[in-house]
Design an enzyme around this catalytic site. Sequence first.
Site, mmCIF file in Angstrom:
data_model
loop_
_atom_site.group_PDB
_atom_site.id
_atom_site.type_symbol
_atom_site.label_atom_id
_atom_site.label_comp_id
_atom_site.label_asym_id
_atom_site.label_seq_id
_atom_site.Cartn_x
_atom_site.Cartn_y
_atom_site.Cartn_z
ATOM 1 N N LYS A 8 9.039 7.231 -6.731
ATOM 2 C CA LYS A 8 8.867 8.595 -6.213
ATOM 3 C C LYS A 8 9.744 9.569 -6.999
ATOM 4 O O LYS A 8 9.309 10.651 -7.388
ATOM 5 C CB LYS A 8 9.237 8.661 -4.722
ATOM 6 C CG LYS A 8 8.195 8.024 -3.832
ATOM 7 C CD LYS A 8 8.715 7.757 -2.427
ATOM 8 C CE LYS A 8 7.702 6.947 -1.644
ATOM 9 N NZ LYS A 8 8.218 6.394 -0.385
ATOM 10 N N GLN A 61 12.774 6.695 3.871
ATOM 11 C CA GLN A 61 11.970 5.500 3.605
ATOM 12 C C GLN A 61 12.021 4.546 4.800
ATOM 13 O O GLN A 61 13.086 4.248 5.335
ATOM 14 C CB GLN A 61 12.497 4.810 2.330
ATOM 15 C CG GLN A 61 11.714 3.604 1.875
ATOM 16 C CD GLN A 61 10.304 3.933 1.399
ATOM 17 O OE1 GLN A 61 10.045 5.015 0.886
ATOM 18 N NE2 GLN A 61 9.387 3.007 1.575
ATOM 19 N N ASP A 87 6.152 13.512 4.817
ATOM 20 C CA ASP A 87 5.518 12.242 5.203
ATOM 21 C C ASP A 87 4.464 12.460 6.294
ATOM 22 O O ASP A 87 3.636 11.581 6.535
ATOM 23 C CB ASP A 87 6.578 11.286 5.771
ATOM 24 C CG ASP A 87 6.991 10.203 4.781
ATOM 25 O OD1 ASP A 87 6.153 9.810 3.956
ATOM 26 O OD2 ASP A 87 8.149 9.758 4.861
HETATM 27 N N1 GUN Z 1 7.212 2.871 4.000
HETATM 28 C C1 GUN Z 1 5.959 2.456 3.653
HETATM 29 N N2 GUN Z 1 5.143 3.512 3.438
HETATM 30 C C2 GUN Z 1 5.895 4.618 3.654
HETATM 31 C C3 GUN Z 1 5.607 6.011 3.568
HETATM 32 O O1 GUN Z 1 4.493 6.447 3.284
HETATM 33 N N3 GUN Z 1 6.648 6.836 3.852
HETATM 34 C C4 GUN Z 1 7.881 6.375 4.192
HETATM 35 N N4 GUN Z 1 8.825 7.259 4.450
HETATM 36 N N5 GUN Z 1 8.179 5.093 4.266
HETATM 37 C C5 GUN Z 1 7.186 4.222 3.998
#
Ligand code: GUN
Length: 291
Positions: free
Chosen positions: A53, A97, A120
């Site tokens: 990311k 995350q 998100d």
């Molecule tokens: N863990 C797995 N997929 C995601 C996501 O799309 N966002 C976040 N913050 N954590 C994740």
Amino acid sequence: MPAKIIDGTAVARAMREELGPRIAELKARGITPGLAAVLVGDDPASHAYVRMKGRACEEAGMYSETIKLPADTPEDKLLELVDRLNADPKIHGILVQLPLPKHINTNRVLHRILPSKDVDGFHPENVGKVSIGDPTGFRPATPYGVQQLLLRSGIETKGAHAVIVGRSNIVGRPMASLLLQDGPGGNATVTVCHSRTRDLPSVTRLADILIVAIGKPKFVTGDMIRPGAVVIDVGVNRVEDPSTEKGYRLVGDVDFEAGVEVASAITPVPGGVGPMTITMLLYNTVQAASQ
Ligand code: GUN
């Protein structure tokens, strides 16, 4: 005839190029879209995602900050960090995350993020907006990416029966919201399956579009797919493979070798949904900076 392989890497690349002018326009107005990613603990897959990311942001000319905290970080310290990022004008999007360590109340943390920075789309305000089709709400990146992949691969959702396997807040539920909406990439008839669904294969075989997000390697076998269906595999599972340099390889939730013989189109793992997820996070961060 084997299925068409839906190339998520190519679609993601094209979409990132399209985002370039929007970022340039914001920068010309003195706004550099900024994303903060917060990682608690040392889960190797989460570290890999967060690294990707950060890299994607920098390649797109966006500002990126990654904050890594030890696994035993107390919840109130994490909440303080969220408050600091909420108040930071350089940061337009905040991503914590998941999964978080067990001693932390995930909802308390996610609900602390300002809805206007919740790229998100996990805050109840955004969940609500997405569910009623309010375009100012943030669409969770993975289902948003799946919808774009369908749209840009010319797969008609209108009137189609979409069957989603998995009811998570990250993928299954928001996926259902997006496919139900009235508009391009929507107007589907949606069924959501989960661990208590009776006779799952009889339901998945009804799907024109089968979307699988349950986190179990090769769970969906060829006989669960209707011949000619479109299969979208959201799963990313590490399975041991001593013949590889890393000692593991990635497989989806669908048995790809079997699926490719039955479906009309299918996403590979890796190279399907994964690259789209990161791209849509960039889109959401630009949307946050614009709003
Ligand atoms: N863990 C797995 N997929 C995601 C996501 O799309 N966002 C976040 N913050 N954590 C994740």
